[in-house]
Scaffold this motif. Structure first.
Motif, PDB file in Angstrom:
ATOM      1  N   ALA A 113     -68.994  10.546 -14.602  1.00  0.00           N
ATOM      2  CA  ALA A 113     -70.392  10.627 -14.181  1.00  0.00           C
ATOM      3  C   ALA A 113     -71.222  10.283 -15.412  1.00  0.00           C
ATOM      4  O   ALA A 113     -70.889  10.702 -16.521  1.00  0.00           O
ATOM      5  N   GLY A 115     -75.378   9.042 -17.017  1.00  0.00           N
ATOM      6  CA  GLY A 115     -76.800   8.834 -16.819  1.00  0.00           C
ATOM      7  C   GLY A 115     -77.121   7.351 -16.899  1.00  0.00           C
ATOM      8  O   GLY A 115     -76.575   6.639 -17.741  1.00  0.00           O
ATOM      9  N   GLU A 193     -79.419  14.188 -23.227  1.00  0.00           N
ATOM     10  CA  GLU A 193     -80.113  13.547 -24.334  1.00  0.00           C
ATOM     11  C   GLU A 193     -81.621  13.831 -24.314  1.00  0.00           C
ATOM     12  O   GLU A 193     -82.225  13.982 -23.258  1.00  0.00           O
ATOM     13  N   ASP A 235     -77.758  10.223 -12.457  1.00  0.00           N
ATOM     14  CA  ASP A 235     -79.162  10.535 -12.746  1.00  0.00           C
ATOM     15  C   ASP A 235     -79.698   9.392 -13.594  1.00  0.00           C
ATOM     16  O   ASP A 235     -78.934   8.691 -14.242  1.00  0.00           O
TER      17      ASP A 235
END
Ligand code: HPA
Length: 272
Positions: A113, A115, A193, A235
């Motif tokens: 998974a 971002g 982050e 995301d």
């Protein structure tokens, strides 16, 4: 006991339970476990029963090896992986892939998974990993080199196998799914982050960011395995438009993308 002996011990245990040829391996990322339901004639081996095998601690990660058939190909699935942020050494993080190689398996699909930093992506997309940047500040091959595993200075000019990339694009097309391609930037985590970090990672060439995969891919390349990497974009990680993120959201989006993920991986395995 040195690492080769540990790998061998785990391998012998698995071979005692299953000693036929295995065509491919899959390492499952966060929330991508449902492909396990597609495996026929399942043999499930708990990590805790395998000598020297570590046990993972993260929600969304089971801790078992599954051996069986998908589309007539025999596969071994690592359901649950080991992350550097859990406090494991890099030897532990890469132990599974080394055992898989010791079993004689040369093709591995490594998933995660991640971002999405590329503005053309959206949550729920799948991204074929074309290349990576190691921002983890360490490397699993630091230390004594085991020539039995691979060379001191391994080549990484095609860390992600181009034939497997083409195969995956073909599979996605046949199934009518759009699939993205890009560069995976690996950080240690465990925090997500900051906007400034995302700006940096994007500027330096990343399309997706995550906390896994790169150590395993380096170890796999060291052993001359063929790697396919697939990220599930859970995301959007874009500095100027960053929403608060938690692990539950990551799991939710991964769950929604699972059908697509399973169809594509099944089709790729058939073609491998
Ligand atoms: N950043 C780092 N790791 C991740 C992310 C992210 O946004 N999403 C899923 N894993």
């Amino acid at each position: 006991m040195d690492i080769l002996q540990e790998i061998n011990k785990a391998k012998e245990y698995i071979l005692n339970l299953y000693n036929k040829k295995i065509d491919a391996a899959i390492i499952l990322g966060t929330g991508l476990g449902s492909i396990v339901d597609e495996v026929e004639n399942k043999l499930v081996i708990a990590y805790k029963d395998i000598p020297e095998f570590p046990v993972s601690t993260v929600a969304g990660h089971a801790g078992e090896l599954i051996i069986g058939k998908i589309n007539k190909k025999s596969v071994i699935i690592m359901n649950g992986r080991f992350h550097y942020y859990e406090g494991y050494s890099m030897d532990t993080v890469t132990f599974g892939v080394r055992v898989i190689n010791a079993l004689g398996i040369k093709d591995i699909i490594i998933t995660n998974a991640a971002g999405g930093m590329n503005p053309h992506f959206k949550a729920g997309d799948l991204m074929i990993i074309e290349d990576h940047i190691n921002f983890m500040g360490t490397n699993p091959l630091i230390g004594k080199n085991y020539e039995e595993l691979g060379p001191r200075f391994p080549d990484m000019s095609e860390a992600y196998n181009s034939e497997l990339i083409v195969l995956t694009e073909k599979s996605a097309k046949e199934l009518g799914y759009e699939i993205k391609k890009g560069v995976y930037a690996a950080v240690t985590g465990p925090n997500y982050e900051t906007p400034a970090e995302l700006r940096m990672l994007r500027t330096l060439g990343g399309d997706a960011v995550g906390m896994s995969t790169v150590p395993e891919v380096i170890a796999a390349n060291h052993m001359s395995m063929r790697v396919l990497g697939i990220s599930c974009i859970t995301d959007m990680a874009i500095a100027d438009n960053l929403e608060p993120l938690d692990h539950r959201k990551v799991l939710e989006t991964a769950a929604k993308a699972q059908n697509k993920f399973v169809s594509i991986v099944k089709s790729v395995i058939e073609k491998m």
